[in-house]
Design a protein around this motif. Structure first.
Motif, PDB file in Angstrom:
ATOM      1  N   PHE A   1      57.093  16.465  28.786  1.00  0.00           N
ATOM      2  CA  PHE A   1      56.579  17.437  29.234  1.00  0.00           C
ATOM      3  C   PHE A   1      56.999  19.029  29.034  1.00  0.00           C
ATOM      4  O   PHE A   1      56.179  19.753  28.801  1.00  0.00           O
ATOM      5  N   PRO A   2      58.324  18.910  29.262  1.00  0.00           N
ATOM      6  CA  PRO A   2      58.927  20.489  28.602  1.00  0.00           C
ATOM      7  C   PRO A   2      58.537  20.770  27.359  1.00  0.00           C
ATOM      8  O   PRO A   2      58.190  21.879  27.018  1.00  0.00           O
ATOM      9  N   ALA A   3      58.565  19.711  26.383  1.00  0.00           N
ATOM     10  CA  ALA A   3      58.221  19.917  24.973  1.00  0.00           C
ATOM     11  C   ALA A   3      56.883  20.532  24.884  1.00  0.00           C
ATOM     12  O   ALA A   3      56.397  21.278  23.950  1.00  0.00           O
ATOM     13  N   THR A   4      55.920  19.714  25.460  1.00  0.00           N
ATOM     14  CA  THR A   4      54.159  20.016  25.386  1.00  0.00           C
ATOM     15  C   THR A   4      54.348  21.295  26.026  1.00  0.00           C
ATOM     16  O   THR A   4      53.392  22.239  25.570  1.00  0.00           O
ATOM     17  N   LEU A   5      54.867  21.938  27.106  1.00  0.00           N
ATOM     18  CA  LEU A   5      54.665  23.120  27.714  1.00  0.00           C
ATOM     19  C   LEU A   5      55.067  24.112  26.804  1.00  0.00           C
ATOM     20  O   LEU A   5      54.662  25.254  26.767  1.00  0.00           O
ATOM     21  N   MET A   6      56.360  24.040  26.059  1.00  0.00           N
ATOM     22  CA  MET A   6      56.670  25.104  25.138  1.00  0.00           C
ATOM     23  C   MET A   6      55.747  25.347  23.949  1.00  0.00           C
ATOM     24  O   MET A   6      55.566  26.372  23.692  1.00  0.00           O
ATOM     25  N   VAL A   7      55.207  24.177  23.579  1.00  0.00           N
ATOM     26  CA  VAL A   7      54.303  24.319  22.665  1.00  0.00           C
ATOM     27  C   VAL A   7      53.046  25.144  22.921  1.00  0.00           C
ATOM     28  O   VAL A   7      52.417  26.047  22.338  1.00  0.00           O
ATOM     29  N   MET A   8      52.480  24.645  24.190  1.00  0.00           N
ATOM     30  CA  MET A   8      51.343  25.476  25.019  1.00  0.00           C
ATOM     31  C   MET A   8      51.572  27.073  25.044  1.00  0.00           C
ATOM     32  O   MET A   8      50.900  27.887  25.131  1.00  0.00           O
ATOM     33  N   LEU A   9      53.154  27.026  25.516  1.00  0.00           N
ATOM     34  CA  LEU A   9      53.317  28.485  25.857  1.00  0.00           C
ATOM     35  C   LEU A   9      53.299  29.473  24.466  1.00  0.00           C
ATOM     36  O   LEU A   9      53.129  30.713  24.461  1.00  0.00           O
ATOM     37  N   SER A  10      53.764  28.889  23.194  1.00  0.00           N
ATOM     38  CA  SER A  10      53.771  29.675  21.921  1.00  0.00           C
ATOM     39  C   SER A  10      52.134  30.228  21.564  1.00  0.00           C
ATOM     40  O   SER A  10      51.992  30.797  20.890  1.00  0.00           O
ATOM     41  N   TRP A  11      51.229  29.445  22.415  1.00  0.00           N
ATOM     42  CA  TRP A  11      49.855  29.728  22.177  1.00  0.00           C
ATOM     43  C   TRP A  11      49.363  30.822  22.505  1.00  0.00           C
ATOM     44  O   TRP A  11      48.487  31.645  22.193  1.00  0.00           O
ATOM     45  N   VAL A  12      50.151  31.350  23.466  1.00  0.00           N
ATOM     46  CA  VAL A  12      49.618  32.579  24.363  1.00  0.00           C
ATOM     47  C   VAL A  12      49.736  33.819  23.525  1.00  0.00           C
ATOM     48  O   VAL A  12      48.915  34.495  23.843  1.00  0.00           O
ATOM     49  N   SER A  13      50.643  33.982  22.442  1.00  0.00           N
ATOM     50  CA  SER A  13      50.800  34.849  21.758  1.00  0.00           C
ATOM     51  C   SER A  13      49.239  35.256  20.922  1.00  0.00           C
ATOM     52  O   SER A  13      49.217  36.255  20.416  1.00  0.00           O
ATOM     53  N   PHE A  14      48.660  34.126  20.793  1.00  0.00           N
ATOM     54  CA  PHE A  14      47.411  34.404  19.941  1.00  0.00           C
ATOM     55  C   PHE A  14      46.261  35.399  20.726  1.00  0.00           C
ATOM     56  O   PHE A  14      45.427  35.886  20.158  1.00  0.00           O
ATOM     57  N   TRP A  15      46.700  35.387  22.132  1.00  0.00           N
ATOM     58  CA  TRP A  15      45.862  36.380  22.690  1.00  0.00           C
ATOM     59  C   TRP A  15      46.315  37.528  23.127  1.00  0.00           C
ATOM     60  O   TRP A  15      45.712  38.487  23.868  1.00  0.00           O
ATOM     61  N   ILE A  16      47.549  37.613  22.645  1.00  0.00           N
ATOM     62  CA  ILE A  16      48.222  39.119  22.801  1.00  0.00           C
ATOM     63  C   ILE A  16      47.892  40.056  21.677  1.00  0.00           C
ATOM     64  O   ILE A  16      47.885  39.727  20.496  1.00  0.00           O
ATOM     65  N   ASP A  17      47.701  41.342  21.999  1.00  0.00           N
ATOM     66  CA  ASP A  17      47.290  42.265  21.198  1.00  0.00           C
ATOM     67  C   ASP A  17      48.658  42.259  19.958  1.00  0.00           C
ATOM     68  O   ASP A  17      49.467  42.416  20.261  1.00  0.00           O
ATOM     69  N   ARG A  18      47.692  42.366  18.800  1.00  0.00           N
ATOM     70  CA  ARG A  18      48.742  42.284  17.515  1.00  0.00           C
ATOM     71  C   ARG A  18      49.758  43.350  17.345  1.00  0.00           C
ATOM     72  O   ARG A  18      50.709  43.391  16.629  1.00  0.00           O
ATOM     73  N   ARG A  19      49.268  44.545  18.146  1.00  0.00           N
ATOM     74  CA  ARG A  19      50.200  45.771  18.000  1.00  0.00           C
ATOM     75  C   ARG A  19      51.359  45.557  18.897  1.00  0.00           C
ATOM     76  O   ARG A  19      52.466  46.457  18.829  1.00  0.00           O
ATOM     77  N   ALA A  20      51.338  44.714  19.865  1.00  0.00           N
ATOM     78  CA  ALA A  20      52.360  44.162  20.882  1.00  0.00           C
ATOM     79  C   ALA A  20      53.491  43.658  19.988  1.00  0.00           C
ATOM     80  O   ALA A  20      53.630  42.253  20.536  1.00  0.00           O
ATOM     81  N   VAL A  21      54.398  44.281  19.314  1.00  0.00           N
ATOM     82  CA  VAL A  21      55.101  43.596  18.699  1.00  0.00           C
ATOM     83  C   VAL A  21      56.242  42.945  19.537  1.00  0.00           C
ATOM     84  O   VAL A  21      56.879  41.700  19.327  1.00  0.00           O
ATOM     85  N   PRO A  22      56.989  43.621  20.400  1.00  0.00           N
ATOM     86  CA  PRO A  22      58.094  43.116  21.217  1.00  0.00           C
ATOM     87  C   PRO A  22      57.748  41.773  22.035  1.00  0.00           C
ATOM     88  O   PRO A  22      58.365  40.878  22.050  1.00  0.00           O
ATOM     89  N   ALA A  23      56.562  41.990  22.491  1.00  0.00           N
ATOM     90  CA  ALA A  23      56.121  40.850  23.449  1.00  0.00           C
ATOM     91  C   ALA A  23      56.027  39.680  22.566  1.00  0.00           C
ATOM     92  O   ALA A  23      56.224  38.315  22.924  1.00  0.00           O
ATOM     93  N   ARG A  24      55.090  39.482  21.509  1.00  0.00           N
ATOM     94  CA  ARG A  24      55.012  38.420  20.816  1.00  0.00           C
ATOM     95  C   ARG A  24      55.944  37.788  19.962  1.00  0.00           C
ATOM     96  O   ARG A  24      56.413  36.645  19.892  1.00  0.00           O
ATOM     97  N   VAL A  25      56.932  38.715  19.510  1.00  0.00           N
ATOM     98  CA  VAL A  25      58.262  38.430  18.847  1.00  0.00           C
ATOM     99  C   VAL A  25      59.152  37.703  19.845  1.00  0.00           C
ATOM    100  O   VAL A  25      59.644  36.553  19.752  1.00  0.00           O
ATOM    101  N   SER A  26      59.158  38.179  21.123  1.00  0.00           N
ATOM    102  CA  SER A  26      60.170  37.884  22.206  1.00  0.00           C
ATOM    103  C   SER A  26      59.600  36.326  22.663  1.00  0.00           C
ATOM    104  O   SER A  26      60.350  35.445  23.159  1.00  0.00           O
ATOM    105  N   LEU A  27      58.455  36.060  22.739  1.00  0.00           N
ATOM    106  CA  LEU A  27      57.730  34.902  23.167  1.00  0.00           C
ATOM    107  C   LEU A  27      58.014  34.007  22.141  1.00  0.00           C
ATOM    108  O   LEU A  27      58.335  32.721  22.436  1.00  0.00           O
ATOM    109  N   GLY A  28      57.805  34.278  20.859  1.00  0.00           N
ATOM    110  CA  GLY A  28      57.919  33.065  19.973  1.00  0.00           C
ATOM    111  C   GLY A  28      59.586  32.618  19.684  1.00  0.00           C
ATOM    112  O   GLY A  28      59.867  31.608  19.689  1.00  0.00           O
TER     113      GLY A  28
END
Length: 494
Positions: free
Chosen positions: A287-314
């Protein structure tokens, strides 16, 4: 003379009285039985008369096994025989039956690849040297002190790491000897033995372990070990349970073991099958591994100009997956093959890592595209400059501020195409442009509310335009691929 005769007669009478009193005292002496009870002479005489004159009563013959005068060594004739040799030495192999009662299965260690078991081990054989006379055919029971004086089978545990006989409060050893020479030898043992485990399907695996019993010195020509009652020779406690395993079954087998230096030996096996509980690993690993993978998909919906948000999430998801993998491998032996949990965790790690690479690709391609568009705008601006001929300064600024509609800006194209005559230019210089001023003010005031709406729509349009095409495809490809992997994984290992 008469005086002497009279004196002699009196002396004889006194002597007879003394002798008679002593005999009476001896006859009335108190008699004590061996049990310590006191019997009076009257009771003794009564019993004697009853035996002599009463009806004959059949007496129970005394049991020599209960006689306090006979010692154990004398009864079993331990000193008359050489118990360093097996029973029937020089003849056929002596059969020794074995049965086991498993008291507890204490622990299973994956790191050390062993298990710990507490059991009651019982041996059955016949030794004619231990026969004794007993009218009621009742056995005698002894503790471990007699075991050192007679012959017992030298059974040991093959592949055992540690084992001991319990000694609280005394040695847990029991020896029971029957009058015909049959012997029951029982002891309580805790043994830790090796178990060759296969972790290729861990944690969706089942393990089969064996506890092996064998004679150390006597080959199959001297001693024949066998299960006394077949599969019923092994009994278990219904309360046996383990935290990580479900005990499926216990069963017994036997076969011959060969040693090149000594020969063939009878070997008995206690086999038990364990199936691992998966729920613990679902909560702690899957379950933790699956949740981490799903959490990494959130960056696809974040604005590509928000560099700190997407990099820190990844980076966060990548480090979390590394921690999960390290924690699982820390509690496992260092095997050279791939386990089932390794496949799931490393595929999940690859998905998380690819989401970081996806944003790197989006950022790089967006930068290249913006640089290309900037160059094209600069090239177009250098080739053709906009002309404001025939348009007043006030109207030009108002148009650039965006208060005119698209139709008005298209209608202004005529001004750039037709040049103004000198007369019209003079009139424009001397006349006051009241009507255009009124029109500019009117357009500015009337378009104030529509300007706010246009800014909001342009902002939403910019968000849509700032979503790269790679992000759009990743929103479908990544979840679809991970779901497909899970379907294959659980169908193969379950």
């Amino acid at each position: 003379m008469p005086y002497l005769t009279k004196h002699l007669i009196l002396s004889l009478l006194l002597l007879c009285l003394v002798v008679t009193g002593g005999c009476r005292k001896h006859g009335h002496r108190v008699r004590r039985s061996w049990t310590g009870s006191v019997e009076s002479p009257t009771q003794t005489n009564t019993q004697t008369q009853t035996v002599k004159h009463g009806p004959s009563i059949a007496k129970k013959p005394p049991d020599v096994t209960k006689s306090r005068k006979v010692k154990t060594e004398h009864l079993l004739r331990v000193d008359d025989h050489d118990f360093t040799m097996r029973p029937g030495f020089g003849g056929p192999a002596i059969p020794v039956g074995v049965d086991v009662q498993v008291e507890s299965l204490d622990s299973i260690s994956e790191v050390d690849m062993d298990f710990t078991m507490t059991l009651y081990l019982r041996h059955y054989w016949k030794d004619e040297r231990l026969t004794f006379t007993s009218s009621i055919n009742k056995s005698m029971t002894f503790d471990g002190r007699l075991v050192k004086k007679i012959w017992v089978p030298d059974v040991f545990f093959v592949h055992s790491k540690r084992s001991f006989i319990h000694d609280t409060t005394t040695d847990n050893i029991m020896l029971r000897v029957f009058p015909d020479g049959h012997v029951l030898y029982s002891l309580r043992v805790t043994v830790t033995a090796a178990c060759n485990m296969d972790f290729s399907r861990f944690p969706l695996d089942s393990q089969t372990c064996s506890l092996e019993l064998e004679s150390y010195a006597y080959t199959d020509e001297d001693l024949m070990l066998y299960w006394k009652s077949g599969d019923e020779s092994l009994s278990t406690d219904d309360r046996i349970s383990l935290s990580q395993f479900l005990i499926q079954k216990f069963h017994t087998t036997s076969r011959l073991a060969f040693y090149s230096s000594t020969g063939w030996y009878n070997r008995l096996y206690i086999n038990f099958t364990l199936r691992r509980h998966i729920f613990f690993f679902l909560l702690q690993t899957y379950f933790p591994a699956t949740l981490m993978v799903m959490l990494s998909w959130v960056s696809f919906w974040i604005d590509r100009r928000a560099v700190p948000a997407r990099v820190s999430l990844g980076i966060t998801t990548v480090l979390t997956m590394s921690t999960i993998i390290t924690g699982v491998n820390a509690s496992m032996p260092r095997v050279s093959y791939i386990k089932a949990v390794d496949i799931y965790l490393w595929v999940s790690f690859v998905f998380v890592f690819l989401s970081v690479l996806e944003y790197a690709a989006v950022n790089y391609l967006s930068t290249v595209q913006d640089r290309r568009e900037r160059k094209m705008r600069e090239r177009a601006r250098s080739q053709s400059l906009p002309c404001t001929c025939g348009i007043s300064q006030t109207r030009t600024m108002t148009m650039l501020d965006g208060t005119y509609s698209e139709a008005d800006t298209n209608s202004l194209a005529g001004y750039t195409e037709e040049p103004m005559s000198p007369d019209m230019e003079q009139e424009e210089m001397h006349e006051v442009p009241e009507k255009p001023e009124h029109m500019v003010v009117h357009l500015s005031v009337s378009s104030e509310s529509t300007n706010t709406k246009k800014k909001k729509s342009m902002r939403a349009l910019n968000i849509i335009q700032n979503t790269h095409a790679i992000d759009k495809y990743s929103r479908m490809i990544f979840p679809g691929s991970y779901i497909f992997f899970n379907l294959i994984y659980w169908s193969v290992y379950c």
